[in-house]
Design an enzyme around this catalytic site. Structure first.
Site, short mmCIF file in Angstrom:
data_model
loop_
_atom_site.label_atom_id
_atom_site.label_comp_id
_atom_site.label_asym_id
_atom_site.label_seq_id
_atom_site.Cartn_x
_atom_site.Cartn_y
_atom_site.Cartn_z
N HIS A 131 -1.90 -8.94 1.71
CA HIS A 131 -1.56 -7.69 2.43
C HIS A 131 -2.69 -7.41 3.42
CE1 HIS A 131 0.32 -3.94 3.22
NE2 HIS A 131 -0.18 -3.21 2.25
N SER B 291 0.83 -1.22 0.00
CA SER B 291 0.00 0.00 0.00
C SER B 291 0.86 1.27 0.00
CB SER B 291 -0.97 0.01 1.18
OG SER B 291 -0.29 -0.29 2.38
N ARG C 89 3.52 -4.99 16.64
CA ARG C 89 2.17 -4.41 16.58
C ARG C 89 1.16 -5.45 17.07
NH1 ARG C 89 2.13 -2.87 10.37
NH2 ARG C 89 2.99 -4.99 10.37
N1 NMX Z 1 0.94 -19.85 5.57
C1 NMX Z 1 1.35 -20.77 4.68
N2 NMX Z 1 2.42 -20.60 3.88
C2 NMX Z 1 3.10 -19.46 4.02
C3 NMX Z 1 2.74 -18.48 4.95
C4 NMX Z 1 1.60 -18.70 5.74
N3 NMX Z 1 1.17 -17.81 6.62
N4 NMX Z 1 3.60 -17.45 4.84
C5 NMX Z 1 4.47 -17.77 3.87
N5 NMX Z 1 4.15 -18.98 3.38
C6 NMX Z 1 4.79 -19.67 2.25
C7 NMX Z 1 4.71 -18.77 1.02
O1 NMX Z 1 3.44 -18.86 0.40
C8 NMX Z 1 5.85 -19.30 0.20
O2 NMX Z 1 5.40 -20.51 -0.41
P1 NMX Z 1 5.86 -20.91 -1.90
O3 NMX Z 1 7.33 -21.12 -1.81
O4 NMX Z 1 5.09 -22.15 -2.18
O5 NMX Z 1 5.50 -19.76 -2.77
C9 NMX Z 1 6.88 -19.67 1.26
O6 NMX Z 1 6.16 -19.82 2.48
C10 NMX Z 1 7.96 -18.62 1.45
O7 NMX Z 1 7.35 -17.38 1.72
P2 NMX Z 1 8.09 -16.28 2.62
O8 NMX Z 1 9.33 -15.88 1.91
O9 NMX Z 1 8.20 -16.72 4.03
O10 NMX Z 1 6.99 -15.12 2.62
P3 NMX Z 1 6.77 -13.96 1.52
O11 NMX Z 1 7.70 -12.84 1.84
O12 NMX Z 1 6.80 -14.49 0.15
O13 NMX Z 1 5.27 -13.54 1.84
C11 NMX Z 1 3.41 -12.96 3.22
C12 NMX Z 1 4.91 -12.78 2.98
C13 NMX Z 1 2.98 -12.03 4.33
C14 NMX Z 1 2.68 -12.58 1.93
C15 NMX Z 1 3.14 -14.44 3.58
O14 NMX Z 1 3.78 -14.74 4.81
C16 NMX Z 1 1.66 -14.79 3.68
O15 NMX Z 1 1.05 -15.11 2.65
N6 NMX Z 1 1.06 -14.71 4.92
C17 NMX Z 1 -0.36 -14.96 5.07
C18 NMX Z 1 -1.16 -13.74 4.64
C19 NMX Z 1 -0.98 -12.60 5.61
O16 NMX Z 1 -1.10 -12.76 6.82
N7 NMX Z 1 -0.71 -11.39 5.07
C20 NMX Z 1 -0.65 -10.20 5.89
C21 NMX Z 1 0.73 -9.55 6.00
C22 NMX Z 1 0.64 -8.34 6.86
N8 NMX Z 1 -0.09 -7.24 6.19
O17 NMX Z 1 -0.92 -6.60 6.79
O18 NMX Z 1 0.20 -6.95 5.03
C1 MLT Z 2 2.21 -3.78 6.55
O1 MLT Z 2 1.87 -3.27 7.63
O2 MLT Z 2 2.28 -3.12 5.51
C2 MLT Z 2 2.47 -5.25 6.50
O3 MLT Z 2 3.03 -5.72 7.67
C3 MLT Z 2 3.12 -5.74 5.25
C4 MLT Z 2 4.53 -5.33 4.98
O4 MLT Z 2 5.20 -4.67 5.75
O5 MLT Z 2 5.01 -5.74 3.90
#
Ligand code: NMX
Ligand code: MLT
Length: 457
Positions: A291, A261, A346
């Site tokens: 996100h 964002s 947080r």
């Molecule tokens: N559950 C299952 N698998 C996960 C999760 C999770 N919570 N988090 C990461 N992975 C997987 C990810 O999909 C990836 O799989 P693949 O190799 O098959 O593509 C692998 O682990 C490696 O990912 P990372 O490098 O640890 O994480 P990345 O930086 O790519 O993604 C998020 C970060 C936040 C997108 C990821 O952790 C996620 O999808 N979390 C769940 C959704 C979430 O809670 N998002 C909110 C973030 C905070 N916000 O407000 O933005």
């Molecule tokens: C945020 O607050 O924007 C989330 O934790 C995601 C991020 O930092 O990439």
């Protein structure tokens, strides 16, 4: 007391001077880009100037160098809360991010009044636009549409098109638009919420003498007024809900510049799109499930899981549920992070809110499950072995607390996130123009180029 604009003006010479000094080192290499970064979402690339917040993988967010707990100690609370220790106002955080200084009480109160004056009324054309949208349209889409439509009242846009402003002065108009946008958010989200949940009938009132978060709570129908408080909450619960909005909106403002964002706002703004268009783009990014939308997904998932297990304390049933989710190819919402490698501070701050109110939350099965999950889920995710961070992120706790007080329209939770997130990226947008940063235009490469570069090394 100084106005926010006067305080920003005082901060400008030093920052412009710092940037000028840094420009002398423009050709110095400080980092390198890997193939992994190019094909892996630009992870870890240091490639953006961002002033208000910094993010450390192990210690989490700092706001102008201050931790959440320092902000809670230092930043002024709303005028009605002076006798009681309570959450700081997001207005105080806005001041801190914009100027790098802790505002004096009178300065924060002055900004609170300035915002409430700017945000008193929603332009009628925006009301019409929101009213014309299907009530079933996702509230985040409604918000993005409404924000983009406000572009027609942008002072920056008008003056830029009239050709009357020089580059050095762009920021004055960006500042105006940014403050007006932030100020209008309570009315905007109140209007969308009443359309989605109450057939367009207002749920509360805008009070120009109260703070921004109070007005958000009020327009969601959550302040203590017998006539509109349909949820039978006590006065203390209503006051706590307003404090929850203050806490939530105070700490979700920003998360350095690389999150979707913030980055989207900054990128679109670099084309000199006005703050309404720029933040509308930010909101659209926030609406993605990886996100901000995770905030809504977490509540849906907790409600679903709670219906399928005997008790929130039943770790084996919870783990089984998580494994079924993972085996179906889904992510566990509210867990993992692109930068953080420890539980999100947080999230801890939201938990402290719960822990300070044991009586209020002890009977809430969903809140209990959210807390237990922060112990159970990291074990499952570690065993699963994919995520680099098995710990809870900010979205783990927030939605379920809103749900506790009666915000049951789950799709709406991310809209409250969007209120908060306006503050950080729009602050940066003002500084982007103060510093005269150029249009953002990274270089892309195709596979053939990448292969050639790999073979050369
Ligand atoms: N559950 C299952 N698998 C996960 C999760 C999770 N919570 N988090 C990461 N992975 C997987 C990810 O999909 C990836 O799989 P693949 O190799 O098959 O593509 C692998 O682990 C490696 O990912 P990372 O490098 O640890 O994480 P990345 O930086 O790519 O993604 C998020 C970060 C936040 C997108 C990821 O952790 C996620 O999808 N979390 C769940 C959704 C979430 O809670 N998002 C909110 C973030 C905070 N916000 O407000 O933005
Ligand atoms: C945020 O607050 O924007 C989330 O934790 C995601 C991020 O930092 O990439």
């Amino acid at each position: 007391p100084r106005s926010l604009k006067e305080a920003v003006e005082q901060a400008i010479p030093l920052r412009r001077h710092e940037l000028k000094e840094l420009k002398a080192y423009s050709n110095m290499q400080i980092d390198s880009i890997t193939v992994g970064s190019i094909i892996g979402g630009m992870r870890n690339n240091k490639s953006m100037l961002w002033q208000g917040t910094t993010l450390d993988p192990f210690n989490g967010i700092k706001f102008q160098g201050k931790t959440i707990q320092e902000c809670q100690q230092l930043l002024p609370c709303s005028p009605d809360k002076q006798s009681k220790k309570t959450e700081f106002m997001p207005e105080s955080m806005l001041w801190l991010l914009m100027t790098g200084e802790i505002p004096k009480k009178e300065e924060a109160f002055g900004l609170m009044h300035e915002l409430s004056q700017r945000g008193k009324t929603l332009p009628p054309f925006v009301e019409h636009i929101i009213d014309s949208l299907p009530r079933t349209m996702h509230p985040m889409t409604q918000l993005a549409v409404a924000l983009a439509s406000l572009n027609s009242s942008s002072t920056f846009c008008k003056n830029y098109q009239d050709g009357v402003i020089g580059k050095e002065d762009y920021w004055h108009y960006i500042f105006e638009d940014a403050l007006n946008l932030i100020a209008l958010l309570p009315q905007l989200v109140g209007k969308i919420y009443s359309n989605v949940t109450n057939e367009g009938m207002p749920l509360g009132y805008f009070n120009p003498d109260r703070d921004w978060s109070y007005n958000i709570a009020s327009l969601l129908g959550m302040t203590y007024r017998d006539s509109v408080n349909k949820r039978n909450l006590t006065k203390e619960q209503c006051d706590d809900f307003t404090d929850l909005v203050r806490l939530y909106c105070g700490i979700h403002v920003d998360h350095e510049g690389g999150n979707v964002s913030a980055h989207a706002t900054h990128l679109v703004g670099s084309a000199l799109s006005d703050p309404y268009l720029s933040y509308s783009a930010g909101v659209m990014g926030l609406a993605g499930p990886l996100h901000g939308l995770a905030a809504q997904e977490v509540v849906r998932f907790l409600v679903d899981m709670a219906a399928r297990i005997d008790s929130p304390d039943n770790e084996s049933q919870v783990s089984e549920y998580l494994w079924a989710l993972l085996n179906s190819g889904k992510v566990v919402p509210g867990y993992g992070h692109a930068v953080l490698r420890k539980p999100d501070p947080r999230f801890d701050a939201m938990l402290r809110f719960v822990e300070a109110r044991p009586q209020e939350f002890q009977g809430d099965r969903y809140v209990q499950l959210m807390r237990n999950l922060s112990k159970y889920a990291p074990k499952v995710l570690t065993e699963h072995g994919k995520t680099k961070n098995p710990f809870p992120n900010v979205d783990s706790a927030s939605g379920v607390l809103f749900y506790h007080y009666g915000i049951h329209d789950l799709l709406f939770v991310t809209v409250i996130f969007a209120c908060s997130r306006a503050i950080g990226p729009l602050t940066q947008l003002v500084w982007d123009r103060i510093l005269g940063l150029p249009i953002e235009r990274p270089k892309s490469v195709d596979m053939a180029t990448l292969r050639r570069l790999v073979n050369q090394n």
